[in-house]
Design an enzyme around this catalytic site. Sequence first.
Site, PDB file in Angstrom:
ATOM      1  N   TRP A   1       2.741   2.889   2.161  1.00  0.00           N
ATOM      2  CA  TRP A   1       2.637   4.071   3.160  1.00  0.00           C
ATOM      3  C   TRP A   1       3.806   3.458   4.270  1.00  0.00           C
ATOM      4  O   TRP A   1       3.555   3.863   5.361  1.00  0.00           O
ATOM      5  CB  TRP A   1       1.353   4.082   4.079  1.00  0.00           C
ATOM      6  CG  TRP A   1       0.294   4.797   3.359  1.00  0.00           C
ATOM      7  CD1 TRP A   1      -0.719   4.262   2.350  1.00  0.00           C
ATOM      8  CD2 TRP A   1       0.129   6.197   3.403  1.00  0.00           C
ATOM      9  NE1 TRP A   1      -1.595   5.091   1.863  1.00  0.00           N
ATOM     10  CE2 TRP A   1      -1.215   6.540   2.335  1.00  0.00           C
ATOM     11  CE3 TRP A   1       0.821   7.168   4.150  1.00  0.00           C
ATOM     12  CZ2 TRP A   1      -1.382   7.641   2.240  1.00  0.00           C
ATOM     13  CZ3 TRP A   1       0.248   8.680   3.688  1.00  0.00           C
ATOM     14  CH2 TRP A   1      -0.786   8.734   2.800  1.00  0.00           C
TER      15      TRP A   1
ATOM     16  N   TYR B   1       0.942  -1.064   0.059  1.00  0.00           N
ATOM     17  CA  TYR B   1       0.019   0.017  -0.024  1.00  0.00           C
ATOM     18  C   TYR B   1       0.705   1.367  -0.036  1.00  0.00           C
ATOM     19  O   TYR B   1       0.248   2.340  -0.029  1.00  0.00           O
ATOM     20  CB  TYR B   1      -1.165   0.099   1.145  1.00  0.00           C
ATOM     21  CG  TYR B   1      -2.166   0.608   0.891  1.00  0.00           C
ATOM     22  CD1 TYR B   1      -3.089   0.305  -0.365  1.00  0.00           C
ATOM     23  CD2 TYR B   1      -2.833   1.528   1.772  1.00  0.00           C
ATOM     24  CE1 TYR B   1      -4.076   0.849  -0.651  1.00  0.00           C
ATOM     25  CE2 TYR B   1      -4.050   2.362   1.258  1.00  0.00           C
ATOM     26  CZ  TYR B   1      -4.593   1.817   0.379  1.00  0.00           C
ATOM     27  OH  TYR B   1      -5.869   2.212  -0.053  1.00  0.00           O
TER      28      TYR B   1
END
Length: 747
Positions: A112, A110
């Site tokens: 992050w 993702y």
Amino acid sequence: MSGTRTKVTTSHWGAFEVDVANDRIVATRPFAADPHPSAIPDILPEAVHHHTRVARPSIRRGWLETRTPAGRGSDTFVELPWDEALDIAAAELDRVRKTHGNNAIYGGSYGWGSAGRFHHAQSQVHRFLNTAGGYVASFGSYSTGCAQAIMPHVIGENFLKFLYEHQDGWQTIHDNTETLVMFGGVNPKNAQVSMGGITEHETAGWFDRFAAKGMRCVNIGPQRVDAPDICEWLPLRPGSDTALMLALAYVLEDEGLADHAFLERYTVGFDRFRPYLLGQTDGQPKTPEWAAPLCGAEPDAIRELARRMATTRTLITVAWSLQRGEHGEQPYWMSAVLAAMIGQIGLPGGGIGYGYGAIGGVGKSLKGMSGMTFSQGQNPVNTVIPVARVADMLRNPGQMYDFNGTRAPYPDIRLVYWAGGNPFHHHQDLNALHEAWQRPETIIVNEPWWTATAKRADIVFPATTPYEREDIGRTSMDDYLFHMPRLITPVGDARDDYAIFTGLAQRMGLGEAFTEGKDADAWIEILYQEYRERAALQGIEVPDLDGLRAQNWVHLPIQKSGPNRTFFALFREDPDAMPLKTPSGKIEIFSATIDGFGYDDCPGHPVWLPPTEWLGTATAATPLHLVSPQPGDKLHSQLESALADVPGARPETLVIHPEDAAERGVQTGDMVRVFNARGACRARASVSDSIRQGVVALPTGAWFGDPGENMDPHGNPNTLTRDLGTSRLGQGCSAHTTLVDVCRLEG
């Protein structure tokens, strides 16, 4: 403190000072230049050194002994030396790609995991898998996947490019906007985080300036707290924004307030949309009286707002949350139609904007200056799925599905490699995901902590946090450049992702292709030097790497002065010379392309399509609408291990209206059970009139519990949410299409 050294570093939630003593992070303090610093770093010392860190390479006992998924999520793990664990993982990767092909490997990330540009988990895992022959990739994000699918059809532009590069800045809004209409609000709490980091948190300060100027700001949504207190609040039923927008549009057309000159010159398809708006095609005019019982707004309030929007410089903003629901395409498309009918698109401080307040950096007006990117290479596998359909893919190999005009079968995934994310945080219906997660033959995870995803993996490699490795912090949405020093030695036997993938690549005969003969230090030097050279071409001088190390950070002179020259402004000046990238070159109120897809859940122009779960379909068993906003105390589920230790912080807090609470005998501080047919979780009640009656709010991010628990103990709302695509066009997540009930827990 004797022996303490202090450095500045950056993160997704901003820059901060870090005190280190005896090879431990002992304290953090806000960055001096940040006017509204985030409190998220306060918990960092406890999180980095938490007992839930993955200490050594670990392999699930059942998989190690039988090579089967049985026991995934409830099994114990065996710690192995790095060489042995890498040997096993490399052999398994080779087995799957040679036996089943690379189309049987899903690369999940993702992005992050870190604000650093080299140690960016998504780039690392994708580069490794591309070197190994490719992988099944994903389209979009849980935050904006639906909008990323629909908006190019409407405005002809990549949605994220439009969001980050072609919207009015806060100064332009301040200087020109008279009425700011915010569907879903603009929440400074969400703006404390951003991809690559946001150094100066400015959103709240701008609203103070808007108030001082006398700008009228209207927060439209189920929670007052979704915008600063200075804003008016129109409490709307969740999922009903499209109905309200249609009613506003009806008033504009019915009262002669629509700008038909703009519609004629800059749009196509109003002639196809207008009969629907006036009820000529379906017998139902979209009047304020029609919309009022659907959305909860009074007809007179709708008319007054429509008139003001047409007669003042008005900016309509739309939060990301609106497209995270069933039929999430409709409010995004309809908001553009509404703005077009007002006729101010392309004027400073007018028209339409998306995602203000969703992350920091939106509204910051900067000169374009590219960051540093570690090349992922080319993916030889062409199969791509919408990111929110991963559970469907795992449970239904070979099943046909529709997405944005294409129809394809789900691939048969045998191996999942996940790095830099926690799908058991951001996916919907986690109990169903747990079942789907049992289907692949092997799951490999790089992870610093024993998250729910790590616990459900077969091979877990301990990954460093950003504070245990050197990197460079830079994003095109911020005007700061940071050296991110290695503050402490890696905890336990943790290694960075690049080292992990280098070890795997070498064992698979791909070492030179993956590393190009360079270690992490060499890559950082190369990426930074390339960045310096690009900056110099723009007349911007930055220090060399040693200079940056010594200086720690640089404030870049890239803020723009004056109003933005967005592509909409250029389009408005001359639509023939500067057409949009739609088939017509104009804003598409009616899209022949979408109409040609034949989707009944997303036809050729915006329509009102009620969700299957909302207050309009509430029952005695599930009378409350659940919204699941982003947390304020962390980013997604990061740092949750330490937050869960704070007395009273877990389970998560459920906000409930006083009348709904009284009906259930619930008071602030009570433990409650939140439940529906999909699952249940525990929460701590907070009774407040800042939420609309009939709606409850439970933030995301609490770590999902263990299999077999009949109630998630920590308060993860995705035990309750519905795993349904927004439509066949967008196939985004529909987390906000959820009905629940709440009861008080005794004892």
